[in-house]
Design a protein around this motif. Structure first.
Motif, PDB file in Angstrom:
ATOM      1  N   THR A  49     -13.519 -10.868  17.443  1.00  0.00           N
ATOM      2  CA  THR A  49     -14.329  -9.867  16.745  1.00  0.00           C
ATOM      3  C   THR A  49     -15.190  -9.070  17.727  1.00  0.00           C
ATOM      4  N   ARG A  50     -15.704  -9.741  18.765  1.00  0.00           N
ATOM      5  CA  ARG A  50     -16.494  -9.009  19.760  1.00  0.00           C
ATOM      6  C   ARG A  50     -15.634  -8.026  20.542  1.00  0.00           C
ATOM      7  N   ALA A  51     -14.403  -8.456  20.864  1.00  0.00           N
ATOM      8  CA  ALA A  51     -13.522  -7.583  21.641  1.00  0.00           C
ATOM      9  C   ALA A  51     -13.037  -6.388  20.828  1.00  0.00           C
ATOM     10  N   SER A  52     -12.946  -6.562  19.510  1.00  0.00           N
ATOM     11  CA  SER A  52     -12.400  -5.494  18.659  1.00  0.00           C
ATOM     12  C   SER A  52     -13.472  -4.754  17.860  1.00  0.00           C
ATOM     13  N   GLY A  53     -14.720  -5.202  17.973  1.00  0.00           N
ATOM     14  CA  GLY A  53     -15.774  -4.589  17.179  1.00  0.00           C
ATOM     15  C   GLY A  53     -15.688  -4.945  15.707  1.00  0.00           C
ATOM     16  N   GLY A  54     -15.150  -6.120  15.403  1.00  0.00           N
ATOM     17  CA  GLY A  54     -14.947  -6.525  14.015  1.00  0.00           C
ATOM     18  C   GLY A  54     -16.152  -7.219  13.402  1.00  0.00           C
ATOM     19  N   PHE A  55     -15.925  -7.749  12.200  1.00  0.00           N
ATOM     20  CA  PHE A  55     -16.976  -8.408  11.418  1.00  0.00           C
ATOM     21  C   PHE A  55     -16.644  -9.882  11.290  1.00  0.00           C
ATOM     22  N   MET A  56     -17.658 -10.734  11.452  1.00  0.00           N
ATOM     23  CA  MET A  56     -17.451 -12.161  11.303  1.00  0.00           C
ATOM     24  C   MET A  56     -18.580 -12.766  10.492  1.00  0.00           C
ATOM     25  N   PHE A  57     -18.190 -13.528   9.475  1.00  0.00           N
ATOM     26  CA  PHE A  57     -19.166 -14.223   8.636  1.00  0.00           C
ATOM     27  C   PHE A  57     -18.834 -15.709   8.646  1.00  0.00           C
ATOM     28  N   ALA A 101     -12.824  -0.751   7.176  1.00  0.00           N
ATOM     29  CA  ALA A 101     -12.007  -0.241   8.276  1.00  0.00           C
ATOM     30  C   ALA A 101     -11.801   1.260   8.123  1.00  0.00           C
ATOM     31  N   THR A 102     -12.861   2.020   8.321  1.00  0.00           N
ATOM     32  CA  THR A 102     -12.806   3.471   8.105  1.00  0.00           C
ATOM     33  C   THR A 102     -12.252   4.229   9.292  1.00  0.00           C
ATOM     34  N   ASN A 103     -12.184   3.593  10.458  1.00  0.00           N
ATOM     35  CA  ASN A 103     -11.700   4.274  11.664  1.00  0.00           C
ATOM     36  C   ASN A 103     -10.481   3.570  12.261  1.00  0.00           C
ATOM     37  N   GLY A 104      -9.603   3.082  11.412  1.00  0.00           N
ATOM     38  CA  GLY A 104      -8.426   2.364  11.885  1.00  0.00           C
ATOM     39  C   GLY A 104      -8.572   0.871  11.645  1.00  0.00           C
ATOM     40  N   PRO A 105      -7.545   0.092  11.987  1.00  0.00           N
ATOM     41  CA  PRO A 105      -7.559  -1.350  11.723  1.00  0.00           C
ATOM     42  C   PRO A 105      -8.812  -2.031  12.266  1.00  0.00           C
ATOM     43  N   ALA A 106      -9.394  -2.922  11.449  1.00  0.00           N
ATOM     44  CA  ALA A 106     -10.607  -3.637  11.835  1.00  0.00           C
ATOM     45  C   ALA A 106     -10.493  -5.096  11.419  1.00  0.00           C
ATOM     46  N   VAL A 107     -10.927  -5.991  12.314  1.00  0.00           N
ATOM     47  CA  VAL A 107     -10.879  -7.420  12.053  1.00  0.00           C
ATOM     48  C   VAL A 107     -12.071  -7.834  11.202  1.00  0.00           C
ATOM     49  N   ALA A 108     -11.803  -8.668  10.186  1.00  0.00           N
ATOM     50  CA  ALA A 108     -12.864  -9.251   9.367  1.00  0.00           C
ATOM     51  C   ALA A 108     -12.592 -10.741   9.236  1.00  0.00           C
ATOM     52  N   VAL A 109     -13.487 -11.570   9.750  1.00  0.00           N
ATOM     53  CA  VAL A 109     -13.291 -13.019   9.769  1.00  0.00           C
ATOM     54  C   VAL A 109     -14.260 -13.672   8.792  1.00  0.00           C
ATOM     55  N   ILE A 110     -13.727 -14.549   7.945  1.00  0.00           N
ATOM     56  CA  ILE A 110     -14.568 -15.428   7.130  1.00  0.00           C
ATOM     57  C   ILE A 110     -14.319 -16.843   7.630  1.00  0.00           C
ATOM     58  N   ASP A 111     -15.264 -17.359   8.398  1.00  0.00           N
ATOM     59  CA  ASP A 111     -15.150 -18.703   8.965  1.00  0.00           C
ATOM     60  C   ASP A 111     -15.707 -19.725   7.984  1.00  0.00           C
ATOM     61  N   GLU A 112     -15.187 -20.949   8.062  1.00  0.00           N
ATOM     62  CA  GLU A 112     -15.553 -22.032   7.127  1.00  0.00           C
ATOM     63  C   GLU A 112     -15.296 -21.601   5.675  1.00  0.00           C
ATOM     64  N   PHE A 113     -14.151 -20.975   5.473  1.00  0.00           N
ATOM     65  CA  PHE A 113     -13.785 -20.503   4.143  1.00  0.00           C
ATOM     66  C   PHE A 113     -13.789 -21.613   3.086  1.00  0.00           C
ATOM     67  N   PRO A 114     -13.414 -22.865   3.424  1.00  0.00           N
ATOM     68  CA  PRO A 114     -13.452 -23.917   2.395  1.00  0.00           C
ATOM     69  C   PRO A 114     -14.830 -24.126   1.770  1.00  0.00           C
ATOM     70  N   PHE A 115     -15.906 -23.879   2.528  1.00  0.00           N
ATOM     71  CA  PHE A 115     -17.244 -24.004   1.940  1.00  0.00           C
ATOM     72  C   PHE A 115     -17.430 -23.010   0.795  1.00  0.00           C
ATOM     73  N   LEU A 116     -16.959 -21.766   1.003  1.00  0.00           N
ATOM     74  CA  LEU A 116     -17.088 -20.748  -0.038  1.00  0.00           C
ATOM     75  C   LEU A 116     -16.216 -21.086  -1.239  1.00  0.00           C
ATOM     76  N   ALA A 117     -14.995 -21.550  -0.975  1.00  0.00           N
ATOM     77  CA  ALA A 117     -14.083 -21.854  -2.071  1.00  0.00           C
ATOM     78  C   ALA A 117     -14.533 -23.075  -2.869  1.00  0.00           C
ATOM     79  N   LYS A 118     -15.246 -23.978  -2.207  1.00  0.00           N
ATOM     80  CA  LYS A 118     -15.761 -25.137  -2.932  1.00  0.00           C
ATOM     81  C   LYS A 118     -16.799 -24.708  -3.966  1.00  0.00           C
ATOM     82  N   ALA A 119     -17.674 -23.766  -3.592  1.00  0.00           N
ATOM     83  CA  ALA A 119     -18.691 -23.270  -4.520  1.00  0.00           C
ATOM     84  C   ALA A 119     -18.120 -22.246  -5.496  1.00  0.00           C
ATOM     85  N   SER A 120     -17.038 -21.565  -5.095  1.00  0.00           N
ATOM     86  CA  SER A 120     -16.424 -20.521  -5.933  1.00  0.00           C
ATOM     87  C   SER A 120     -14.916 -20.733  -5.946  1.00  0.00           C
TER      88      SER A 120
END
Length: 494
Positions: A49-57, A101-120
């Motif tokens: 994400t740092r190399a591509s200017g992406g988003f990470m949560f 991704a308004t200026n071309g392909p953009a990376v979006a990472v959701i880390d620890e996704f199982p935590f979110l899916a457990k609550a939702s």
């Protein structure tokens, strides 16, 4: 995107991640990254994400409302908004994520996704709906990556009739470092020290950087002191890590039961019946816990090389085996500072027999499958396993530590052939008696009416951590069907 210098190896993983991130299609896409904890998944994705200017949560274990609030803050900051987004439902949050991704392909990472899916629990279905063609009109080319360490959950994410089945353009598993890479990562050049260290901590990268802060054994003479100061020390993170590995797995609800199963396997009980006897339970009671432990990557279920109706359970994480053999029986003493040296002195024989011996055998099988050169066998290997060979005339059976199956270069049928059998001894200088035992087993296998049988071309492999007698070396020099594998060849040769 060049791989950052601080990332050790992981060339394949980085290449796949960057390939996925650079995909030029106009639609939003999905990728899934999984692997056991402490393997560096977050480190890799953060670098991407740092190399591509992406988003990470990175999610935390919390309620749905709090997770939405955290996600809204993080996404607004990434988009340059002065006011956090306020999402009432994940439908809104994912829909907004798909428009970043308004200026071309953009990376979006959701880390620890199982935590979110457990609550939702509906979240995977919400992501699936956002990726549907009907929703793509409002989407931008987001390269969404869902990451998690809960292997059983992540495995089900794309399996069977799961909502996201067939949606992913990347399914990447980040493994532990194999034993040769682990030696390089720990900066250990002496193969004996490398094998000893790997028998304790395996190939988990975090155990060197975060958990020991670069403290490595300088050689065989420093190994005992290193174990006491870095592993048996109640002030160091590795001391409680084996317990935390189980506590962190959401599928392992009754940790006492799972620890008992692992203790039984470590003690040498490889079959379900043996594990049940050790625990004082019925064999049928263990189907579920064994299946769960296999799902989360803590044990392996390996079929016998020669008997189709027989299989063995083995510990997949070295630190777990070390904990159950050495630490758990002496936990009360070890919790008191300064007792590690005395405990380690008493546990030496147990370490060699219950941890080091089985671990050395597994390293030998790994070498036989992935590092041995074609000339070692006179053919191409495609399966390596341990097994048991019956000896009817002696009314006994023989354990074979390494059995190599594959395609013989002299065969034209393409059928499976037994290319080699081997014996592994960590602390024994191997000699003529070991070779004669292997020859006897080869003769027994050659007389079998079914299965991949042995022949005079089946190689005999002697693996030793202590070396070989001059007599055995002389035979190996004259007879290429006899192969000697010492620690130097295990770590550096073919």
């Amino acid at each position: 995107m060049d791989k950052p210098a601080e990332i050790f190896d992981r060339d394949f993983e980085w290449a796949e991640l960057t390939r996925y991130a650079r995909y030029s299609g106009p639609e939003a896409t999905l990728g899934v990254v999984s692997g056991r904890r402490r393997q560096g998944k977050t480190f890799l994705l953060d670098a991407l994400t740092r190399a591509s200017g992406g988003f990470m949560f990175t999610a935390t274990e919390t309620t749905e409302g709090d997770a939405l609030r955290q996600f809204g803050h993080a996404l607004a900051a990434h988009c340059g908004e002065s006011v956090p987004f306020r999402f009432e439902h994940w439908d809104e949050a994912i829909a907004r994520l798909m428009r970043i991704a308004t200026n071309g392909p953009a990376v979006a990472v959701i880390d620890e996704f199982p935590f979110l899916a457990k609550a939702s629990p509906a979240l995977p279905s919400i992501v699936q709906r956002a990726l549907d063609p009907a929703a793509r009109r409002g989407n931008t080319p987001v390269r969404l990556l869902l990451c998690g360490s809960a292997l059983s959950f992540m495995g089900r994410l794309l399996a069977g009739d799961a909502p996201l089945r067939g949606r992913a353009g990347l399914e990447l598993v980040v493994p532990t470092l194999e034993y040769r890479l682990a030696a390089r990562f720990w900066d250990i050049t002496d193969p004996r020290t490398a094998a000893l260290t790997h028998a304790v901590v395996g190939g988990t990268p975090a155990y060197r950087r975060e958990f020991t802060q670069g403290d490595t054994p300088s050689g065989p003479e420093d190994f005992d002191d290193w174990v006491v100061r870095a592993v048996l020390n109640p002030g160091r993170p590795l001391f409680r890590e084996a317990r935390y590995l189980l506590a962190e797995e959401p599928e392992l609800h009754d940790t006492a039961l799972y620890h008992s199963v692992l203790a039984a396997i470590t003690a040498g009980n490889a079959s379900r019946g043996g594990i049940a006897d050790y625990m004082g339970r019925k064999s049928t009671d263990l189907a579920h816990p064994l299946h769960v432990l296999e799902d989360v990557g803590l044990i392996r279920h390996e079929p016998d090389a020669f008997r189709r109706n027989r299989s063995s359970y083995r510990i997949a994480e070295p630190l777990i085996a070390f904990y159950h053999a050495v630490m758990r029986p002496h936990w009360g003493d070890l919790e008191r500072p300064g007792r590690g040296t005395a405990v380690w002195r008493r546990a030496q024989s147990t370490f060699r027999s219950k941890v080091l011996g089985p671990h050395f055998e597994s390293l030998c099988r790994e070498w036989a499958r992935w590092h041995a050169g074609p000339e070692t066998y006179g053919g191409h290997p495609w399966r390596v396993a341990a097994g048991t060979v019956n000896d009817p005339s002696a009314r006994t059976s023989h354990e074979v530590d390494v059995a190599v199956f594959g395609e013989d270069e002299h065969e034209t049928t393409g059928r499976e052939t037994l290319l080699a059998i081997g014996e592994a001894k960590w602390n024994d200088t191997m000699g003529l008696a070991h070779l004669e035992r292997l020859r006897h087993i080869r003769n027994l296998l050659a007389s079998r009416p079914t299965g991949a049988t042995a022949s005079h071309r089946t190689r005999l492999l002697c693996f030793s951590g202590a070396g070989f007698t001059d007599e055995l070396r002389g035979i190996a020099d004259r007879d290429r069907t006899v192969q000697l594998v010492d620690l130097n060849r295990l770590y550096e040769g073919e």
